[in-house]
Enzyme design. Sequence first.
Site, short mmCIF file in Angstrom:
data_model
loop_
_atom_site.label_atom_id
_atom_site.label_comp_id
_atom_site.label_asym_id
_atom_site.label_seq_id
_atom_site.Cartn_x
_atom_site.Cartn_y
_atom_site.Cartn_z
N HIS A 234 15.39 -55.57 109.80
CA HIS A 234 14.60 -56.75 110.16
C HIS A 234 14.98 -57.86 109.19
O HIS A 234 14.62 -57.78 108.00
CB HIS A 234 13.10 -56.48 110.06
N TYR A 284 8.33 -59.38 110.95
CA TYR A 284 7.01 -59.98 111.07
C TYR A 284 6.58 -60.66 109.77
O TYR A 284 5.81 -61.61 109.78
CB TYR A 284 5.96 -58.91 111.38
N SER A 325 13.24 -62.04 118.51
CA SER A 325 12.04 -61.87 117.68
C SER A 325 11.48 -60.47 117.84
O SER A 325 11.71 -59.80 118.85
CB SER A 325 10.98 -62.90 118.07
N ASP A 326 10.72 -60.02 116.85
CA ASP A 326 9.98 -58.79 117.00
C ASP A 326 8.88 -59.01 118.04
O ASP A 326 8.63 -60.13 118.49
CB ASP A 326 9.42 -58.34 115.65
N TRP A 327 8.17 -57.94 118.38
CA TRP A 327 7.30 -57.96 119.56
C TRP A 327 5.95 -58.60 119.27
O TRP A 327 5.32 -58.34 118.25
CB TRP A 327 7.10 -56.52 120.04
#
Length: 618
Positions: A234, A284, A325-327
Amino acid sequence: MTRRTTTSPDGVTFRDLNGNGVLDPYEDPRLSPAERVADLLPRLSAEEKAGLLFHMITGVGEPGAHDVPGPFGPRTPRDLVTGLHLNHFNVGQLPPVRETVRWQNAMQELAEETPHGIPITFSSDPRHGFTQNIGMALAADALSQWPEPLGLAAIGDPELVQRFADIARQEYLALGLRAALHPQVDLATEPRWARQAQTFGQDRATASVFVTAWLRGMQGEVLGSDGVACTTKHFPGGGPQADGEDPHFPYGREQVYPGGRFDEHLEPFRAAIAAGTSGLMPYYGMPVGLSLDGEPVEEVGFAFNRRILTGLLRQELSFDGVVLSDWGLVTDVEVFGKPFPAKAWGVEHLSPLERVALLLEAGCDQLGGETRTDLVLELLRQGRLTDERLDESVRRVLLVKFQLGLFDDPYVDEDAAGRVVGAAEFRAAGHRAQAEAVTVLRNEGVLPLGKGRRVYVEGVDPGVAAGLGTVVTDPADADVAVVRLAAPHEARDTYFLEAMTHQGSLDFPAAVVDRIVALAARVPVVLDVYLDRPAVLSPFDEVVRALVVDFGASDAALLDALTGRVSPRGRLPVELPRSMAAVRASRPDVPSDTADPLYPHGFGLDLPPTPHGSPVGS
């Protein structure tokens, strides 16, 4: 197997995706992916372009049941694919192989009903290990099962990493999974952090070498029709979480660098970019107190952070792949009765429309776990999103689809999938790796275990343990006890995914410690602890006769290691702290920073030689 296949007057076989009876350049397999993108892009409507900017999670339904809502929301597949023009789906738990293949082929047929027949890209979180957390990783099920990446790091063999990635690639291809939401190359420098099992441990050099090997195995030297596109995560490194808390949840949003090691965490991503990773996923986390080039970095989540994504990633590191992007960064939702607030850390006050605007301004190309195409279209209408900026992301996303060959043939063969997924040679390789990753920390003459013993077991299948000799139910009757534990965590269950996300103290409950100490007073104990993150093993260290750790191993693989039938060669990919006091005093961004660790990074013992018999798992 293809649909809409036809032949042009000059003999070119192609898929007539827009149904106009003409071989358009984007349908021409002789052209380069870039040429085909250049032709398709101006043909697309704003609605089609908006759909390409979203990457949603989905469950597998009945093949062809396009008008039945799926398991992850009220919308039907037809709503998503032909209504919203979505064509990227992260697939969750899979049914049996043939059913999976039939469903995916039916979904690709549905995609042919869209104006330009843009095929679907099916993606996957890691699914070859033991972790079962539908928001992060899935246990292997029908696929070959391997130790978690942390176990591959324990083995320390880049060639094995590439072999694993190549096997994973073959199984993914057979299932129609053409994008991998991995590898995860965050450095595991905060012992409490929940996401360590899918990392390569705390060492930047190891992570850099291993991500290169992983990408070679999954993508190949150049991404093509036999590759799986990888999204490395990430960015710019998710390990240094304040107090080790996870930023899926509001209390875990802060990422800190008290040791000044930002560049160290960035290093594996430099390696991934050099190796050609197709995509990158920002974390995040929200940086707190971070400065770059003498300027403070805005304290907003990395996906919202223009200094990180455009300034650092695009301009300084020259990355031109897809930023996904992350969820769940835009919309608050409830899943299975649990709240799942948008991870809009630092911009919680913004509306969903403003969040989407900021994500695109920062440099994201795709938004994970969202379906809000309406917000992209509203930004276009307002002039806050330009056609040029939209086309920039659409071009990157389409290029990957063309590189993968999806426009030419997105379909999967049932019979081939049945032969490839979980093939015997793949399972055998995974079993061996599970055993080799076992790391021996203490051995007072009890290992390797010989045959013909009377064995008492806890946490081990007695049927498997019978390979050692006679399994007894009373420790007083045993020559040795083999006990398996999992690393401890604090039980939490307020938010969706929280119960499955192991966080908090690394101390074992007193009752567990007392039970092992009492058992060790009656019989020699071989204790194995599964480490999905470090654990404080001090209460057991001088009590048991042998102490080992694993990073995902079946009972059969563990016993193969304990008997020496497969030589365990693990070395700790993270240090094991002596106490929680030492953990709390350590700096989250600094590797090997707990005082007087019980076992340091890189520690591991070899077993004495022993004759090799047949593996327990054979």
